[in-house]
Design an enzyme around this catalytic site. Structure first.
Site, PDB file in Angstrom:
ATOM      1  N   ASN A   1       0.863  -1.182   0.000  1.00  0.00           N
ATOM      2  CA  ASN A   1       0.000   0.000   0.000  1.00  0.00           C
ATOM      3  C   ASN A   1       0.901   1.233   0.000  1.00  0.00           C
ATOM      4  OD1 ASN A   1      -1.874   2.001   0.413  1.00  0.00           O
ATOM      5  ND2 ASN A   1      -2.388   1.396   2.515  1.00  0.00           N
ATOM      6  N   TRP A   2       1.054   1.845  -1.172  1.00  0.00           N
ATOM      7  CA  TRP A   2       1.965   2.994  -1.285  1.00  0.00           C
ATOM      8  C   TRP A   2       1.335   4.288  -0.765  1.00  0.00           C
ATOM      9  CZ3 TRP A   2       3.886   1.760  -6.972  1.00  0.00           C
ATOM     10  CH2 TRP A   2       4.769   0.679  -6.914  1.00  0.00           C
ATOM     11  N   LYS A   3       0.058   4.241  -0.432  1.00  0.00           N
ATOM     12  CA  LYS A   3      -0.640   5.437   0.075  1.00  0.00           C
ATOM     13  C   LYS A   3      -0.360   6.632  -0.856  1.00  0.00           C
ATOM     14  CE  LYS A   3      -0.257   3.303   4.587  1.00  0.00           C
ATOM     15  NZ  LYS A   3      -0.107   3.399   6.018  1.00  0.00           N
TER      16      LYS A   3
ATOM     17  N   GLU B   1      -5.853  -4.636  10.578  1.00  0.00           N
ATOM     18  CA  GLU B   1      -4.811  -3.630  10.775  1.00  0.00           C
ATOM     19  C   GLU B   1      -5.092  -2.871  12.073  1.00  0.00           C
ATOM     20  OE1 GLU B   1      -2.733  -2.449   6.940  1.00  0.00           O
ATOM     21  OE2 GLU B   1      -4.597  -1.322   6.920  1.00  0.00           O
TER      22      GLU B   1
ATOM     23  N   HIS C   1      -9.717   1.330   4.381  1.00  0.00           N
ATOM     24  CA  HIS C   1      -8.438   1.523   5.057  1.00  0.00           C
ATOM     25  C   HIS C   1      -8.629   2.523   6.205  1.00  0.00           C
ATOM     26  CE1 HIS C   1      -4.389   2.850   5.944  1.00  0.00           C
ATOM     27  NE2 HIS C   1      -4.024   1.657   5.519  1.00  0.00           N
TER      28      HIS C   1
ATOM     29  N   SER D   1       3.025  -2.051  10.492  1.00  0.00           N
ATOM     30  CA  SER D   1       4.476  -2.153  10.723  1.00  0.00           C
ATOM     31  C   SER D   1       5.064  -3.518  10.397  1.00  0.00           C
ATOM     32  CB  SER D   1       4.829  -1.748  12.163  1.00  0.00           C
ATOM     33  OG  SER D   1       4.410  -0.418  12.398  1.00  0.00           O
TER      34      SER D   1
ATOM     35  N   GLY E   1       2.665  -1.059   4.422  1.00  0.00           N
ATOM     36  CA  GLY E   1       2.720   0.363   4.071  1.00  0.00           C
ATOM     37  C   GLY E   1       4.156   0.840   3.969  1.00  0.00           C
ATOM     38  N   GLY E   2       4.685   1.367   5.084  1.00  0.00           N
ATOM     39  CA  GLY E   2       6.028   1.969   5.085  1.00  0.00           C
ATOM     40  C   GLY E   2       7.094   1.115   4.410  1.00  0.00           C
TER      41      GLY E   2
END
Ligand code: PGA
Length: 244
Positions: free
Chosen positions: A10-12, A154, A88, A200, A221-222
């Site tokens: 998920n590159w947001k 999540e 999300h 995370s 994500g990150g």
């Protein structure tokens, strides 16, 4: 366990990571493990063209209409996506999406023949006050869990929000919640529904999380913005699958 692991990036609202659309991209899918990528709307066409399994980060339930700034599930499908994130926590927090809105999106995604990945999870406060299971039950209740949907647990307290040192849920805590979520699914979908963990996940903890019996992949994500880290997560998933 015959549920295929799925690692989703998920590159947001971030630019495309370096090399993501090149030949040796770590974001390409694999025969042993599914890899999906969720770029911004603007980057969807390039992602699809580079043969990455691509999804949108949001889709509106209505097919057309006066919904400025939004895109429908049908449009996402026609653009060449195969999946869509629904609900999300960023969307729930910043766009006020309710459990019912999210369920409507998941139903519309299924009608458009997209794979919905439905995200949900409790806040820190809800967890600390012992309400996590009830919150999750309420989030699951309106969902079309009798259909082929993918779930992503999540816990909001574990989502990094750009902090690389944020701890993920422990594998024990995550497994306990995943088992609870699975127990809430209709009996004939309990074994087949994939439940991803998000919050995370990174190369250092992927193995521990992905070996849990009820964790069927990750929504990352990150760490998905760092191609080397992401490659390691996918490689871990491949290793776990091929060793089994
Ligand atoms: P994170 O994000 O991996 O950076 O915690 C996960 C998500 O929000 O989907």
């Amino acid at each position: 366990m015959d549920r295929k692991l799925l690692i989703a990036a998920n590159w947001k609202m971030n630019p495309v990571p370096d090399g993501a659309f090149e030949q040796d991209s770590p974001y390409k899918t694999h025969s042993a493990v599914d890899v999906y990528v969720f770029p911004t709307f603007l980057d969807l066409p390039a992602s699809i063209e580079s043969k990455i399994i691509t999804g949108a980060q949001f889709g509106r339930a209505e097919e057309t209409g006066a919904f400025t700034g939004d895109v429908s599930m049908q449009m996402i499908k026609e653009a060449g996506c195969i999946a869509v994130l629904c609900g999300h926590s960023d969307r729930r927090a910043f766009h006020g999406e309710s459990n019912e809105d999210v369920a409507a999106q998941a139903i519309a995604a299924l009608e458009a023949e997209l794979h919905p990945i439905v995200c949900f999870g409790e806040t820190e406060e809800e967890r600390d006050s012992g309400k996590a299971e009830n919150v999750i039950k309420a989030q699951l209740k309106p969902l079309p869990t009798e259909s082929d949907i993918i779930l992503a647990y999540e816990p909001i307290w574990a989502i990094s929000r750009g902090d690389p040192n944020k701890p993920a849920a422990t594998s024990e805590d995550a497994q306990e919640m995943h088992a609870f979520i699975r127990s809430q699914l209709p009996e004939d979908k309990r074994e087949s529904t994939r439940i991803l963990y998000g919050g995370s996940m990174k190369s250092e903890n992927a193995q521990e999380l992905l070996t849990q019996p009820d964790i069927d992949g990750g929504l990352v994500g990150g760490a998905s913005l760092k191609p080397d880290d992401f490659r390691k997560i996918v490689e871990t998933a491949i290793k776990l699958t091929t060793n089994n």
